[in-house]
Design a protein around this motif. Structure first.
Motif, mmCIF file in Angstrom:
data_model
loop_
_atom_site.group_PDB
_atom_site.id
_atom_site.type_symbol
_atom_site.label_atom_id
_atom_site.label_comp_id
_atom_site.label_asym_id
_atom_site.label_seq_id
_atom_site.Cartn_x
_atom_site.Cartn_y
_atom_site.Cartn_z
ATOM 1 N N VAL A 158 33.783 48.692 56.463
ATOM 2 C CA VAL A 158 33.940 48.670 55.004
ATOM 3 C C VAL A 158 33.684 47.230 54.579
ATOM 4 C CG1 VAL A 158 35.485 48.989 53.050
ATOM 5 C CG2 VAL A 158 35.596 50.557 55.002
ATOM 6 N N LEU A 159 32.592 47.008 53.851
ATOM 7 C CA LEU A 159 32.178 45.670 53.464
ATOM 8 C C LEU A 159 32.647 45.352 52.053
ATOM 9 C CD1 LEU A 159 28.544 45.633 54.876
ATOM 10 C CD2 LEU A 159 30.672 44.949 55.986
ATOM 11 N N THR A 160 33.016 44.090 51.852
ATOM 12 C CA THR A 160 33.541 43.653 50.558
ATOM 13 C C THR A 160 32.806 42.445 49.998
ATOM 14 O OG1 THR A 160 35.135 42.161 51.586
ATOM 15 C CG2 THR A 160 35.842 44.444 51.233
ATOM 16 N N GLY A 161 31.864 41.878 50.758
ATOM 17 C CA GLY A 161 31.230 40.630 50.353
ATOM 18 C C GLY A 161 31.927 39.420 50.934
ATOM 19 N N ASN A 162 33.110 39.596 51.512
ATOM 20 C CA ASN A 162 33.874 38.528 52.159
ATOM 21 C C ASN A 162 34.249 39.010 53.552
ATOM 22 O OD1 ASN A 162 35.730 36.702 53.128
ATOM 23 N ND2 ASN A 162 36.926 36.606 51.243
ATOM 24 N N PRO A 163 33.715 38.384 54.621
ATOM 25 C CA PRO A 163 33.993 38.867 55.976
ATOM 26 C C PRO A 163 35.476 39.002 56.287
ATOM 27 C CG PRO A 163 32.219 37.262 56.024
ATOM 28 C CD PRO A 163 32.760 37.264 54.621
ATOM 29 N N ASP A 164 36.311 38.083 55.780
ATOM 30 C CA ASP A 164 37.734 38.157 56.080
ATOM 31 C C ASP A 164 38.412 39.336 55.388
ATOM 32 O OD1 ASP A 164 37.660 36.027 57.774
ATOM 33 O OD2 ASP A 164 38.372 34.559 56.313
ATOM 34 N N ALA A 165 37.832 39.809 54.299
ATOM 35 C CA ALA A 165 38.407 40.948 53.591
ATOM 36 C C ALA A 165 37.789 42.270 54.028
ATOM 37 C CB ALA A 165 38.219 40.773 52.080
ATOM 38 N N ALA A 166 36.755 42.220 54.856
ATOM 39 C CA ALA A 166 36.108 43.418 55.349
ATOM 40 C C ALA A 166 36.891 43.990 56.525
ATOM 41 C CB ALA A 166 34.676 43.098 55.773
ATOM 42 N N SER A 167 36.534 45.206 56.922
ATOM 43 C CA SER A 167 37.158 45.831 58.078
ATOM 44 C C SER A 167 36.103 46.607 58.850
ATOM 45 C CB SER A 167 38.297 46.767 57.648
ATOM 46 O OG SER A 167 37.798 47.825 56.838
#
Length: 312
Positions: A238-247
């Motif tokens: 699940v991508l968010t545009g921020n690797p740390d916020a992705a899973s």
């Protein structure tokens, strides 16, 4: 070779993917987003090439920049469009993904104007190719160079996921905290993403990070290689545009992990070496050279067979 989480590598891959999508009314690059130029600018039509291409983000004393010997686009799924606009949008997203740099001037509207009309072409089984030849990314003291970055994007019908493949050849990096010589030289990924999710994620990758963006991606295959060390994986993210916020979750395997551990130890990277030793201990060993794991990436933490690894 440095271990990259599926989510981090997918963010890089997706950054190269999103903005190649041409539109019958592609939007010019906003000046407060980035500035682009070329020795020989791209023309219009379904096939276009820019020679001596360069692009840098707006703002700051020394913002991230991209230079390439050539950038070319070929499309079979849309009306002829200004090639310059297509290549600029593509390079903005690629640069943003590789540097994790956001510029407010790269607005959602800019990407929407570029992406939306092409979905009709993808829905009619159109396909697109984008190639950067000898690109170099500069971000502060860090330099990333490649022989080629090649992206292929294909539609599978109305309301069907877009299938993309991205291949990176002969990558080299300096200024990456002492691990430059261990980063992958070759990488390839094949994945699918809902077409309706393309536009929102674009702005999150290189423009305004949107808190509500969460794009599901199916990772069909992921390969990264350096010398005799090879990492393979598949799964979902699940991508968010921020690797740390992705899973991400999936399965990964590596050939010649002991060689990587020895190289990291020789470089004095104690924390990374410890993480790799733990990964080796908890891994499944098909033979002396192959180690595999079930992995997860959540909140910036890589978990291997339910054991968090101290990568930071």
């Amino acid at each position: 070779m440095r271990i990259l989480s599926p989510a981090v590598l997918m963010a890089i891959v997706l950054g190269g993917t999103m903005a190649i999508l041409p539109s019958a009314m592609a939007a010019p690059l906003p000046g407060d987003c980035a500035v682009a130029g070329a020795d020989s600018p791209a023309g219009g039509g379904g096939t276009a090439t820019a020679h001596g291409y360069r692009l840098r983000f707006s703002g700051g004393m020394e913002p991230p920049s991209l230079h390439a010997a050539t950038v070319s686009v070929k499309g079979s799924g849309g009306t002829a469009t200004p090639g310059r606009d297509i290549l600029d949008a593509a390079s903005v997203v690629l640069l943003g993904a590789l540097t994790n740099h956001h510029v407010p001037g790269c607005t959602p509207g800019y990407f929407t104007d570029t992406v939306s009309p092409v979905l009709r072409g993808l829905g009619a089984d159109g396909s697109y190719d984008l190639t950067w030849s000898h690109p170099t990314i500069a971000n502060g003291l860090t330099r990333m160079s490649f022989r080629t970055i090649h992206l292929h994007l294909a539609g599978a019908g109305t309301d069907m996921p877009v299938v993309a493949s991205l291949e990176i050849q002969d990558a080299a990096t300096t200024g990456q905290g002492g691990l430059s010589s261990l980063l992958p030289q070759q990488a390839r990924s094949v994945f699918s993403i809902p077409a309706r999710s393309l536009g929102p994620l674009l702005a999150a990758v290189s423009g305004r990070p949107t808190q509500g963006v969460a794009v599901p991606v199916t990772i069909r295959s992921l390969t990264a290689q350096r010398s005799d060390m090879r990492l393979d994986g598949s799964g979902s993210a699940v991508l968010t545009g921020n690797p740390d916020a992705a899973s991400a979750t999936g399965h990964m395997s590596m050939r010649n992990l002991p060689d990587l551990i020895a190289a990291v130890r020789a470089m004095g990277q104690t924390r990374v070496a410890t993480a790799l030793i733990l990964a080796n201990l908890v891994g499944h060993h098909a033979d002396a050279d192959d180690t595999s794991w079930d992995v997860a990436w959540q909140g910036g933490i890589l978990t291997v067979n339910r054991i968090p690894l101290p990568l930071r």
